[in-house]
Scaffold this motif. Structure first.
Motif, PDB file in Angstrom:
ATOM      1  N   UNK A   1      -8.002  -7.949 -20.623  1.00  8.63           N
ATOM      2  CA  UNK A   1      -7.815  -8.575 -19.319  1.00  8.63           C
ATOM      3  C   UNK A   1      -8.782  -7.999 -18.302  1.00  8.63           C
ATOM      4  N   UNK A   2      -9.061  -8.809 -17.312  1.00 10.31           N
ATOM      5  CA  UNK A   2      -9.796  -8.259 -16.173  1.00 10.31           C
ATOM      6  C   UNK A   2      -8.827  -7.387 -15.380  1.00 10.31           C
ATOM      7  N   UNK A   3      -9.364  -6.522 -14.554  1.00 11.16           N
ATOM      8  CA  UNK A   3      -8.517  -5.681 -13.709  1.00 11.16           C
ATOM      9  C   UNK A   3      -7.629  -6.537 -12.808  1.00 11.16           C
ATOM     10  N   UNK A   4      -8.199  -7.630 -12.280  1.00 16.88           N
ATOM     11  CA  UNK A   4      -7.426  -8.511 -11.405  1.00 16.88           C
ATOM     12  C   UNK A   4      -6.269  -9.173 -12.139  1.00 16.88           C
ATOM     13  N   UNK A   5      -6.528  -9.670 -13.354  1.00 14.42           N
ATOM     14  CA  UNK A   5      -5.463 -10.300 -14.136  1.00 14.42           C
ATOM     15  C   UNK A   5      -4.356  -9.299 -14.450  1.00 14.42           C
ATOM     16  N   UNK A   6      -4.746  -8.106 -14.844  1.00 15.40           N
ATOM     17  CA  UNK A   6      -3.756  -7.077 -15.183  1.00 15.40           C
ATOM     18  C   UNK A   6      -2.908  -6.729 -13.964  1.00 15.40           C
TER      19      UNK A   6
END
Length: 89
Positions: free
Chosen positions: A13-18
C-alpha cells in the motif's frame, strides 16, 4: 469457537492508503484485519452478485420467454448429438 484462520494475503500500500485504512478501521472500532476482510468480502459479494444476475430489457425478456414456451424442433445436428450420447451410455 471460530474457525482457525489459515489463509493470508499480503498487500503493498501507499502510505496514504495505509493511513486511510487505519483511520477507517479505528473509526469503525475494528482491527485493520477485521476492517479489510469485512470491506473486501462485502465488495466481493457485490461483484459476484452483479456477474451472476442477468438483467434483460422487456424485448429481450419476451424473446427468452417465447423461446422457453415455444422451443424450436430439434434439428439434425441435435438429433445426431442425442444419438451419440445414447450410444455412450
Amino acid at each position: 469457537m471460530s474457525a482457525l484462520k489459515k489463509q493470508r494475503i499480503d498487500l503493498r500500500l501507499t502510505d496514504d492508503d495505509k493511513s486511510m485504512i487505519e483511520e477507517a478501521a479505528a473509526m469503525s472500532n475494528q482491527t485493520i484485519t477485521q476492517f479489510m476482510v469485512a470491506s473486501a468480502s462485502e465488495r466481493a459479494a457485490e461483484i459476484i452478485e452483479q456477474h451472476r444476475r442477468l438483467l434483460l430489457n422487456e424485448e429481450s425478456w419476451n424473446l427468452v420467454m417465447d423461446a422457453i414456451s415455444n422451443p424450436p424442433a430439434p434439428n439434425e445436428r441435435l438429433n445426431r448429438a442425442v444419438k451419440r450420447l445414447q450410444n455412450m451410455e
